[in-house]
Write an enzyme that holds these catalytic residues in place. Structure first.
Site, PDB file in Angstrom:
ATOM      1  CB  SER A 147      -0.974   0.152   0.887  1.00 47.65           C
ATOM      2  OG  SER A 147      -1.771   0.991   0.971  1.00 47.65           O
ATOM      3  CG  ASP A 198      -7.016  -2.938  -4.830  1.00 47.67           C
ATOM      4  OD1 ASP A 198      -7.882  -2.405  -4.025  1.00 47.67           O
ATOM      5  OD2 ASP A 198      -5.354  -2.990  -4.243  1.00 47.67           O
ATOM      6  CG  HIS A 229      -5.463  -2.313  -0.652  1.00 48.63           C
ATOM      7  ND1 HIS A 229      -4.601  -2.342  -1.263  1.00 48.63           N
ATOM      8  CD2 HIS A 229      -5.107  -1.799   0.299  1.00 48.63           C
ATOM      9  CE1 HIS A 229      -3.595  -1.530  -1.134  1.00 48.63           C
ATOM     10  NE2 HIS A 229      -3.821  -0.552   0.479  1.00 48.63           N
TER      11      HIS A 229
END
Length: 736
Positions: free
Chosen positions: A607, A681, A713
């Protein structure tokens, strides 16, 4: 005889030592950590506990596989005596008597691990198979509240327990629970683009909390509801495609990227009995520049409290609106030199004053205000921060909270008097503490762990005296493996900021050798990764790498450190540059250690950490390789509320967006790069990685790429997760 006994004892000690040494020689495998069948439970088990309102008992959820005890037990906190919370046999029979409910369905409904309890804790509300069910303990009354193909979400009891509210097809409904049941639609214009009482994607992800879509609030007297209405028409849509079915599944979601239109939000008030909606007056804010980040009520149910921000979040207004005519008055305005973070709602006291948390000094602290918004007293102060308020005991004049006064890398439980005196730390063991105060303020549950110890649960009285051990959670499996020594340390940046760091050395560490280093980072604002707390599966995977001869290094750059809002402000409008400089200052310290091979340093993250890894490999030559997962490759691709908080809009900060993008620096890639992304995602879209890939290819840069179908994600499918960690391990071994 004494001599012979001594010889026997010596032999026994030698043998015991040999057995202990042998038992600690196992090496970790990917199967041990990630295989869905073969994995070892290195975390142990801590109980799932929820306090009951009397403060003397708590609910304990037992494993579903255990048939010898009730799934939910009511436990006397002080003695540990446990009884069934309700008669599951009676509940099962009551549900089985309803039309269309099979015996197996009834069994499942009566044996859940958690229930939505009414305020009196005498009944439950269950959302099952897209319908709502109600059950009363004692009377054994079971009701199927809804029976239709549409999904009901966000269901919640009224404070008096006589009604429930829920959202169906983006309209807000209320239903009476009395014998004369009646369902009422409080709004009627809900559609795919108009959401009443339900948060849209960006609001739940960035303001109200991931997975929380409820956007309505009962008044304390149960007569009225406040709710948010979202108009998604201005918001651009984004398409996510699942390629696994024969004909792809296509998800189309309104997703405002940085600089794009946000949903238009309005705050409405409506009677639970139905009738006209009163819209709260927000005339002083431009609709396209308004975020409503929190909503609540005053205790007398006369006013709605709402927190308003502009889209770049440079201020936060606390407003009180009359529930009858919608007229609003500003009570508090928060500002800062950069952005204002998300604040929780005021906590009201019986004398009409309230407690408010603010980061105005650069550190989150507690303040006491009059009902009119006059500051009466700053309650806490210092170069540390309050993290969560866990309870207010007005009878004895204490606020209970978690904070970092003792340690920036380990939250502790505290209490302080309402006048700001008598600050006391209640959790004395070094390490991190989850601090759960009973509703009666007579006990607190403390779940403790440290860097090398899985979580343990204990009960204390409010002076901090141990009452009993709930779960010592000794994980014997850990003793069987040859693990590296994990240590916490501090490293200074070139300008003197003290960064927290963690190192795991290989189990057979030899200070005369030189070792490669695998570093892990997140780096995002106020998101520390160095904690004196148990690290679960990622920690064990790092231990596996240490066994293969790598030093593991985690160092929190200043803006990620959790050391107050003031530490994050320097990143404003310029992601990447300062974070990388701090991380490289950490590497400078590492390279000065005689046992570190400075030419063999890797980095990985997910991320924001994926962004940071990609940024580092395109802006630095310090790293031999990197693994970037779920990467934000260009901040114009990410959502408006998160990104604009720190970067402003692309329209107002074009140079900042350009400089921060790994996509724009792809031609400068240095080192081996592995990119990983979930193929569906819906948070950090795969588009980020695809755009980065395209620029790398055009620049003639070689790299590796792995996509995980049906993964969002995070990669959560156990088989895919195992595959990913094996692939990451192999990539590190081959390239570092």
């Amino acid at each position: 005889m004494l001599k012979r006994s001594f010889v026997y004892l010596a032999l026994a000690l030698i043998c015991a030592g040999a057995v202990a040494a042998q038992s600690q020689q196992k090496l970790l495998t990917i199967d041990d950590i990630f295989d869905p069948v073969k994995r070892v439970n290195f975390n142990g088990t801590t109980p799932n506990i929820r306090w009951l309102k009397d403060g003397q008992h708590y609910l304990l959820t037992n494993e579903a596989s255990r048939r010898d005890v009730p799934r939910l037990q009511k436990v006397n906190a002080a003695t540990g005596e446990a009884t069934a919370f309700f008669d599951a046999v009676k509940m099962q029979a009551a549900f089985a008597a309803l039309p269309g409910i099979s015996a197996e369905n009834a069994r499942q409904l009566a044996n859940r691990g958690a229930y939505n309890l009414n305020p009196a804790e005498t009944a439950v509300l269950i959302n099952w198979s897209n319908d709502l069910f109600y059950y009363e303990f004692g009377s054994d009354r079971a009701i199927r509240l809804t029976s239709n193909p549409e999904e009901e979400v966000g269901e919640e009891f009224s404070p008096d327990g006589r009604m429930i509210a829920f959202v169906r097809e983006n309209n807000l409904y209320v239903e009476d629970l009395g014998m004369q049941r009646r369902e009422r639609a409080l709004t009627r214009d809900g559609s795919a683009k108009i959401l009443n009482g339900r948060l849209d994607w960006v609001y739940q992800e960035e303001l109200y909390g991931r997975g929380n879509f409820s956007a309505y609030w009962w008044s304390p007297d149960s007569t009225t509801l406040a709710f948010l209405r979202f108009d998604e028409n201005p918001v651009p849509e984004f398409t996510v495609v699942d390629h696994i079915p024969l004909y792809q599944n296509v998800e189309v979601t309104p997703y405002p990227k940085a600089g794009a239109p946000n949903p238009i939000v309005k705050l409405g008030v409506v009677n639970a009995a139905g009738g006209d909606i009163r819209w709260v007056d927000t005339f002083k804010y431009q609709p396209e520049d308004l975020l409503i980040s929190r909503v609540d009520w005053t205790p007398d149910s006369k006013k709605v409290i709402f927190q308003a921000q502009n889209r770049e979040q440079t201020f936060l207004d606390v407003n009180f609106a009359d529930a009858h005519d919608g007229k609003s008055t500003n009570i508090i305005r928060e500002t800062s030199r950069a952005w204002v973070g998300i604040n929780e709602n005021p906590i009201w006291l019986k004398d009409g004053t309230f407690i408010w948390a603010s980061e105005r000094t650069g550190w989150e602290h507690l303040y006491r205000y009059s009902a009119e918004g006059k500051l009466l007293k700053q309650i806490t102060d210092g170069k540390w921060e309050v993290r969560t308020i866990e309870g207010v005991d007005e009878a004895n004049g204490f606020i209970y909270f978690t904070g970092t006064e003792h340690s920036h890398i380990a939250a502790h439980g505290y209490r302080v008097k309402l006048d700001g005196t008598g600050l006391q730390r209640l959790t004395m063991t070094e390490g991190s503490h989850r601090f759960d105060v009973s509703p009666a303020h007579n006990y607190f549950m403390n779940v403790w762990s440290d860097l090398n110890t899985p979580p343990q649960a204990r009960l204390y009285d409010m002076s901090g005296k141990l009452v009993r051990v709930i779960a010592e959670n000794k994980v014997d499996a850990l003793k069987q493996y040859k693990l590296g020594a994990a240590e916490l340390l501090q490293v200074k940046t070139r300008d003197g900021f003290v960064m927290e760091a963690m190192m795991i050395k290989p189990p057979d560490f030899d200070p005369r050798k030189k070792y490669p280093v695998m570093s892990f980072t997140y780096s995002g604002p106020h998101a520390p990764q160095v904690r004196n707390a148990w690290g679960s599966t990622t920690h064990m995977w790092h231990q596996l790498l240490a066994q293969k001869g790598y030093i593991i290094w985690v160092c929190d750059n200043r803006t990620a450190s959790g050391k107050g809002m003031e530490a994050t402000w320097p990143v404003y409008k310029n992601f990447g540059e300062l974070e990388l400089r701090d991380l490289e200052d950490g590497l400078t310290w590492l390279k000065n250690q005689p046992y570190v091979d400075g030419s063999r340093i890797g980095i990985w993250g997910w991320s924001y950490g994926g962004f940071m890894t990609s940024y580092a490999l395109t802006h630095s030559k310090s790293f031999k390789m990197g693994i970037a997962g779920g990467t934000v490759a260009d901040w114009r691709d990410y959502d408006s509320i998160y990104t604009e908080r720190y970067m402003g809009t692309p329209q107002n900060n074009p140079e900042g967006y350009k400089k921060s993008s790994p996509v724009n620096a792809a031609k400068n890639l240095h080192g081996k790069l592995l990119l990983i992304h979930g193929a569906i995602d819906d948070n950090v879209h795969m588009q980020n990685t695809i755009q980065f890939v395209y620029e790398l290819q055009k620049a003639g840069k070689q790299f590796e790429l792995m996509l995980y179908p049906k993964s969002r994600h995070g990669v959560t499918d156990p088989l895919l997760l195992k595959h990913m960690r094996q692939m990451m391990t192999d990539f590190i071994v081959e390239n570092l």
